[in-house]
Design an enzyme around this catalytic site. Sequence first.
Site, PDB file in Angstrom:
ATOM      1  N   ASP A 215       0.815  -1.213   0.000  1.00  0.00           N
ATOM      2  CA  ASP A 215       0.000   0.000   0.000  1.00  0.00           C
ATOM      3  C   ASP A 215       0.852   1.267   0.000  1.00  0.00           C
ATOM      4  O   ASP A 215       0.328   2.373   0.097  1.00  0.00           O
ATOM      5  CB  ASP A 215      -0.955   0.019   1.198  1.00  0.00           C
ATOM      6  CG  ASP A 215      -0.220  -0.076   2.544  1.00  0.00           C
ATOM      7  OD1 ASP A 215       1.027   0.004   2.571  1.00  0.00           O
ATOM      8  OD2 ASP A 215      -0.910  -0.231   3.570  1.00  0.00           O
TER       9      ASP A 215
ATOM     10  N   ASP B 201     -10.689   2.231  -2.375  1.00  0.00           N
ATOM     11  CA  ASP B 201      -9.751   1.810  -1.331  1.00  0.00           C
ATOM     12  C   ASP B 201      -9.392   0.328  -1.458  1.00  0.00           C
ATOM     13  O   ASP B 201     -10.142  -0.472  -2.021  1.00  0.00           O
ATOM     14  CB  ASP B 201     -10.395   2.052   0.038  1.00  0.00           C
ATOM     15  CG  ASP B 201      -9.371   2.304   1.133  1.00  0.00           C
ATOM     16  OD1 ASP B 201      -8.178   2.003   0.927  1.00  0.00           O
ATOM     17  OD2 ASP B 201      -9.765   2.813   2.198  1.00  0.00           O
TER      18      ASP B 201
ATOM     19  N   GLU C 199      -3.335   8.071  -2.102  1.00  0.00           N
ATOM     20  CA  GLU C 199      -2.731   7.928  -0.782  1.00  0.00           C
ATOM     21  C   GLU C 199      -1.286   7.483  -0.984  1.00  0.00           C
ATOM     22  O   GLU C 199      -0.426   8.304  -1.238  1.00  0.00           O
ATOM     23  CB  GLU C 199      -3.531   6.954   0.080  1.00  0.00           C
ATOM     24  CG  GLU C 199      -3.081   6.923   1.529  1.00  0.00           C
ATOM     25  CD  GLU C 199      -3.861   5.928   2.369  1.00  0.00           C
ATOM     26  OE1 GLU C 199      -3.972   6.142   3.574  1.00  0.00           O
ATOM     27  OE2 GLU C 199      -4.358   4.917   1.812  1.00  0.00           O
TER      28      GLU C 199
ATOM     29  N   GLU D 222      -3.679   9.154   9.309  1.00  0.00           N
ATOM     30  CA  GLU D 222      -4.284   8.056  10.052  1.00  0.00           C
ATOM     31  C   GLU D 222      -3.268   7.274  10.877  1.00  0.00           C
ATOM     32  O   GLU D 222      -3.640   6.599  11.831  1.00  0.00           O
ATOM     33  CB  GLU D 222      -4.978   7.098   9.075  1.00  0.00           C
ATOM     34  CG  GLU D 222      -6.198   7.676   8.393  1.00  0.00           C
ATOM     35  CD  GLU D 222      -6.818   6.690   7.433  1.00  0.00           C
ATOM     36  OE1 GLU D 222      -7.713   5.928   7.853  1.00  0.00           O
ATOM     37  OE2 GLU D 222      -6.423   6.674   6.255  1.00  0.00           O
TER      38      GLU D 222
END
Length: 638
Positions: free
Chosen positions: A186, A404, A453, A459
């Site tokens: 990610d 996502d 992202e 976060e």
Amino acid sequence: MAVPIRTAVAALCAGLAATLFITVPARADQDAGSHVQVWAVSGPERAAAAHEPRARVSLDDTTGTLSLSVSHGGRTVIEPSPVGIVTQQADLSQDLRFLHRKDRLVDERYRSKSGKRLERRVLMNETRLSFATAAGARLDLVVRASADGIAYRYVLPAGYGGVLGEASAFNLPPDASAWLSTYRADNEGQFAQHTAATAPTGEYSDQALFATGGGYTLLAESDLTGTYSGARLAHDQGTGTYRIKLADPTVHTDGPLATPWRAMVTGDLATVTRSTFTDDLAPASKVADTSWIRPGTVLWTWLAGGKEAGQSLAAQKAYVDYAAERHWPYEAVDAGWYFKTDEWDTTDPNWQTNSWMPELVEYARAKGVGIIVWIHQRDLDTPEERAQWLPTLERWGVKGVKIDFMDSEAQSMLQWYDTILQETAAHHLMVNFHGSTVPKGIQRTWPQVMTLEGVAGEEKRTNTAAHLTTLPFTRNIIGSMDFTPGAFQRVGLRPNSDAAEVGLTVAYESGLQMFAGTPESYDARPLARDYFDQVPAAWDDTRLLAGRPGREAVLARRSGDRWFLGGVYAGTAHTAEVPLTIGSGRWLVETIRDGAEGLVQDRQVLRGGDSLSVDVVDNGGFAGIACPWRPGVTTCSR
């Protein structure tokens, strides 16, 4: 009919001139006393050639192996590094012989919808070096050079089967300072400082920064699509070598192949930070009408209320009211607003939803606020799902989707990206990718991609101040970054001060700049709230005012005649001295800093080039606006 001699001679001369323009002699320069052929490639800015990066491609006639090195200002940036690719049918990393060279100028202009600046100019020299093995297998190495970078790619004809891997690597001086992020699918690893050789053995994200040759070099990738596989950097401790490792053991091809660009953004830190090199390498926009693509600031509710807010129409209407009051153009609804069940009647226009989304979209539209919705990739991974979801969202009037959990750069997932990019453009939906790859030129080709992202953002609970001050020189250089700043309520969960949190909205560029706080946290900090009311999400220009990766980053971004300033620091409290290199004349400068009782605003008039002094607390920062000063001007606010 006979051709007149003068006409024939003229035609012959014209043909020779054209040939000389695109083809150089078959033999390259050869190092004295060696068996090495060498080709040099530099940018087109001849007047500044000494300050531009220069590539040097070498072929060892004994082994038939290729290498590439990069210098800048006469100093080595990338030491001779292996070049080549291996396929199922041919090893194109050795036993190569030179065939010919062709050169051309790449001169393009394009307009971006977001990023460091809207108007772009591409000016590069391109050299195509053709090679073959004794068995006749062909390889073209295409090298591009501009004022801010060097890039290369491989071009292969059809018939070589899948790609098994690349010989590509980057040899850095072992003692070069390195800012690296451990690879994650990610792309949300922390950036930390090492030297090129002492970095632990492992895999790193390909956006890696090195201090080399008196300047800086950022390794990157561009024009990555589903025809190939995503890259990462593999490193063995004790060496300065970083090898390209692909996400797939075999990259499947069914025709000619042009691999992604292996890019090296290089220059002083200001040049590297301002560079749009990876965008410039990418193909032109595939979206003909971009009038519906509108960057902007967003009230994002996940960190403000979590999943419970996503399930509540009343809560979302309240957030829309707040965004409308503040004239923020968008409100984002995150996870929890929909669910899936086989019992839904898909002919119902409200299928797959708890039915209140169309009402919210209409409520927001009446107040001048656009709605962006979160959706899981698994709900868009088949043609049938996309055919149900995307037209429905467009019909409701949703402005964009936050998709996502892709969490892969394998070829199969990149092919999904190719599809979703085409289909979101067709349905006029802006896109924010989370749990995703990083930009890699995607925003030039598909301008509806407003941000991605691919970063350890707000976060995370393990971010460090050093990480925050490294991001403007690593991840954010290659494209928009959805860090989601402004989460004032997360005291103790973020490493920086309130003023630094305000400054992140400028230090970090994002075509959809998502504010992650609560309305209550903004109202408790009216200086921050009023600053957010003014900060744009699209910029006319970007400049680095001061910076040291891991220590400080101060960026100025211009919108019209105003410059917005964002500064973030790691370390102890001090008075920062920032060169105000935003243009000549007098400027009214308003800054927001941390005070003993909260945020404080200062105003002063300075000349362009003067030093701006700002008191910074531990791991602090500041935000500011500079506007042209004339008698009677007392504020930059509008």
